[in-house]
Every structure is written in structure tokens, then in C-alpha cells.
Write an enzyme that holds these catalytic residues in place. Structure first.
Site, PDB file in Angstrom:
ATOM      1  CG  ASP A   7      -1.887   1.235   1.180  1.00  0.00           C
ATOM      2  OD1 ASP A   7      -2.450   1.513   0.104  1.00  0.00           O
ATOM      3  OD2 ASP A   7      -2.050   1.905   2.208  1.00  0.00           O
ATOM      4  CB  SER A   8       0.187   4.746  -0.911  1.00  0.00           C
ATOM      5  OG  SER A   8      -1.000   4.907  -0.163  1.00  0.00           O
ATOM      6  CE1 TYR A  39       2.805   5.763  -3.355  1.00  0.00           C
ATOM      7  CE2 TYR A  39       1.794   3.964  -4.581  1.00  0.00           C
ATOM      8  CZ  TYR A  39       2.855   4.485  -3.880  1.00  0.00           C
ATOM      9  OH  TYR A  39       3.971   3.714  -3.705  1.00  0.00           O
ATOM     10  N   GLY A  40      -2.833   9.246  -4.216  1.00  0.00           N
ATOM     11  CA  GLY A  40      -4.069   9.676  -4.874  1.00  0.00           C
ATOM     12  C   GLY A  40      -4.023  11.030  -5.545  1.00  0.00           C
ATOM     13  CB  CYS A  70      -2.932   0.628  -2.786  1.00  0.00           C
ATOM     14  SG  CYS A  70      -2.879   2.355  -3.260  1.00  0.00           S
ATOM     15  CG  ASN A  71      -9.288   0.744  -3.733  1.00  0.00           C
ATOM     16  OD1 ASN A  71     -10.094  -0.006  -4.238  1.00  0.00           O
ATOM     17  ND2 ASN A  71      -9.048   0.747  -2.441  1.00  0.00           N
ATOM     18  CB  THR A  72      -4.481   5.024  -5.624  1.00  0.00           C
ATOM     19  OG1 THR A  72      -5.458   5.527  -4.704  1.00  0.00           O
ATOM     20  CG2 THR A  72      -3.993   6.134  -6.507  1.00  0.00           C
ATOM     21  CD  GLU A 162      -0.099   7.116   5.329  1.00  0.00           C
ATOM     22  OE1 GLU A 162       1.064   7.090   5.747  1.00  0.00           O
ATOM     23  OE2 GLU A 162      -0.770   6.075   5.112  1.00  0.00           O
ATOM     24  CB  CYS A 194      -9.448   4.859  -0.439  1.00  0.00           C
ATOM     25  SG  CYS A 194      -7.864   5.271   0.340  1.00  0.00           S
ATOM     26  CB  THR A 195      -6.961  -0.015   1.593  1.00  0.00           C
ATOM     27  OG1 THR A 195      -5.788   0.697   1.175  1.00  0.00           O
ATOM     28  CG2 THR A 195      -7.368  -1.013   0.532  1.00  0.00           C
ATOM     29  CG  HIS A 196      -5.298   5.224   3.769  1.00  0.00           C
ATOM     30  ND1 HIS A 196      -4.678   4.651   2.688  1.00  0.00           N
ATOM     31  CD2 HIS A 196      -4.294   5.742   4.539  1.00  0.00           C
ATOM     32  CE1 HIS A 196      -3.363   4.821   2.793  1.00  0.00           C
ATOM     33  NE2 HIS A 196      -3.104   5.476   3.906  1.00  0.00           N
TER      34      HIS A 196
HETATM   35  N1  DGL Z   1      -4.902   3.152   0.375  1.00  0.00           N
HETATM   36  C1  DGL Z   1      -4.766   3.786  -0.913  1.00  0.00           C
HETATM   37  C2  DGL Z   1      -5.989   3.413  -1.755  1.00  0.00           C
HETATM   38  O1  DGL Z   1      -6.612   2.390  -1.498  1.00  0.00           O
HETATM   39  C3  DGL Z   1      -4.513   5.237  -0.688  1.00  0.00           C
HETATM   40  C4  DGL Z   1      -3.938   5.931  -1.836  1.00  0.00           C
HETATM   41  C5  DGL Z   1      -3.194   7.189  -1.521  1.00  0.00           C
HETATM   42  O2  DGL Z   1      -2.053   7.077  -1.045  1.00  0.00           O
HETATM   43  O3  DGL Z   1      -3.714   8.270  -1.813  1.00  0.00           O
HETATM   44  O4  DGL Z   1      -6.321   4.076  -2.712  1.00  0.00           O
END
Ligand code: DGL
Length: 270
Positions: A7-8, A39-40, A70-72, A162, A194-196
């Protein structure tokens, strides 16, 4: 050898936790690219390059199978990585498809033509990069017809998580939900893409109201990984697991992770 989770930053820990609950004997290596999160807000080339680098680090750790939690990264990099060709014996899976299969009431790998499903109005909450990729709508259209998706790019939310700023994170969730409801007043389902975001699931649910079904990925990914490993037992690693790698400041990331997941998590430098 173990299964890798990428993940990011901290969001993939929600997926890690669900996988550990479903498969307690499966060794896992976690990689969070906190130095480069979020990352988004990055462009697709940048996300692709960072994802390839992180995944290569997990391969170095002996993982043959890596989950992009991470979806992104799943939206911007997965297909490109697969098309570019993975090293012999290596696999990368994303987190998008299990979520969409759940929304569209499909079993794993059901590739029958798109059909009508129960939900007609879906609210998607995701990072700006995931929303602008339209990957969710594309995957949904392969499986369902007549579903109206309203997507809300949740700018600032991953950053606030974060940074450990929960007051800001909660305020952002409430204002993003309000912004979406101005365009779609009564969604039947909401997707936390988004996994966050599952770290704030209660706040999403509270703001959306009890009549909205909130889909969050972690447990769906764990179920589909269990299924995948039954069909591909060779990808189930044995040996060193329970390692948490970060590109960020390990002490700081460990503190935030421990706070969010309510258990002690010790990251080491990647
Ligand atoms: N957890 C990432 C996701 O699922 C977060 C991406 C990010 O860092 O913006 O998209």
C-alpha cells in the site's frame, strides 16, 4: 516465502488484518510507501513507477504473490504491470474486483454478461486518482447494467490519516459525504474505494445514515484471497512473515499504525 501486501501507507493494514483473521497461518510481509503517500494526488505514470518499485521490494523479500492493497495503485498500475509482464512465477492481484463482485452479487470469476442488480444508486468514495481513472465504473459496467455511480474524490483524507490527524480526517469525511449527497441524495450503497477509509468507516456510516449499506474492502479481499489460495496452493508461502516495511520514518509510522489498528505494530526501514 510469504504473501506480500502493498500500500502507499497505512491503509493496507485494514486488508492485512482481515487476511490474518481469515488465514491466521499465512505469513505476510507488509510494505507501506509512506514516504511517497498519498498516491491519490499523483499522475498515473508516477503511481505506476512507485508501485513497481514497492512490489519489486516484496519480491526481494521472497513473496511470489503480492496483493495491491491500494485502490489507487490497482486502478493506475495493475493492468499496466500485467501487460508489461511479471517475472516468472510471480503474481500481482488488486483489490478492486472483489469489491465490485460483492456490489454486483457475483461469485469469484463469474464472467457472465452484465445484468440488473439490486442496487441502483452507488456512492463511490475514493482518492482523486482512482476517481479520475474511472476504473470502478469500467469494472462495474462489465458486470451490471442500470447502476448509477456518483463518485466523490476525497481530497486530503489519506494525508490526514497518514499524519494521524483524526479531527481533520473526521471533518473531511463529513464534508465529502455532504458534497456527494448534494449530487445523489439517497444512495442505497456506498463503496469505500480506498483501503485507508475503513479506518473511518463508523464516521462514513454515521454521516450517510443507517439505511445506506457501506461496502468496505478488507473482508471481501480476504475471502477472495482464501479462494485464490485454495485454487493455487503453490502461491501460499511458508517461512518468514510478520514483517512490516516502510519507506517512511519507521518509529513514527509504527506509532501511527499502532494507534490506528489498536495493536502493537513495529515497522522497519524498507
Ligand atoms: N490506500 C490507498 C488506496 O486504497 C490510498 C492511496 C493514496 O495514497 O492516496 O487508494
Amino acid at each position: 516465502m510469504a504473501v506480500g501486501i502493498f500500500d502507499s501507507g497505512l491503509g493496507g493494514l485494514t486488508v492485512h488484518e482481515a487476511i490474518t483473521r481469515a488465514l491466521p497461518d499465512l505469513p505476510l510481509v507488509y510494505f507501506g510507501d509512506s514516504a511517497n503517500a498519498p498516491y491519490g494526488v499523483r499522475d498515473p505514470d508516477d503511481i505506476y513507477a512507485l508501485t513497481c518499485k514497492g512490489v519489486a521490494r516484496l519480491w526481494q523479500e521472497g513473496c511470489d504473490l503480492v496483493i495491491l492493497a491500494c485502490n489507487t495503485a490497482s486502478a493506475a498500475a495493475l493492468r499496466r504491470m500485467q501487460e508489461a509482464g511479471l517475472p516468472e512465477g510471480k503474481r500481482v492481484l488488486g483489490v478492486f474486483v472483489p469489491l465490485i463482485e460483492a456490489v454486483t452479487e457475483r461469485q469469484w470469476g463469474d464472467n457472465s454478461p452484465p445484468r440488473e442488480v439490486a442496487v441502483k444508486h452507488v456512492a463511490l468514495f475514493a482518492t482523486p486518482a482512482t476517481v479520475s481513472s474511472r476504473a470502478f465504473q469500467r469494472e462495474l459496467a462489465f458486470r451490471a447494467v442500470g447502476v448509477d455511480v456518483e463518485a466523490q474524490p476525497c481530497g486530503g483524507l489519506v494525508d490526514a490519516i497518514e499524519q494521524g490527524d483524526l479531527i481533520l480526517a473526521e471533518a473531511l469525511v463529513r464534508s465529502h459525504v455532504e458534497a456527494l449527497q448534494r449530487r445523489m441524495p439517497r444512495p442505497e450503497a456506498a463503496v469505500l474505494g480506498c483501503t485507508h477509509y475503513p479506518l473511518l468507516e463508523e464516521i462514513f456510516q454515521d454521516e450517510l445514515g443507517p439505511h445506506v449499506r457501506v461496502f468496505s474492502q478488507a473482508s471481501l479481499v480476504a475471502v477472495s484471497l482464501t479462494d485464490y489460495l485454495e485454487r493455487h496452493p503453490g502461491m501460499r508461502g511458508s517461512g518468514a512473515g510478520d514483517i512490516y516495511l516502510t519507506t517512511g520514518d519507521a518509529a513514527r509510522v509504527s506509532r501511527q499504525a499502532t494507534r490506528f489498528m489498536r495493536r502493537k505494530i513495529a515497522f522497519v526501514a524498507a
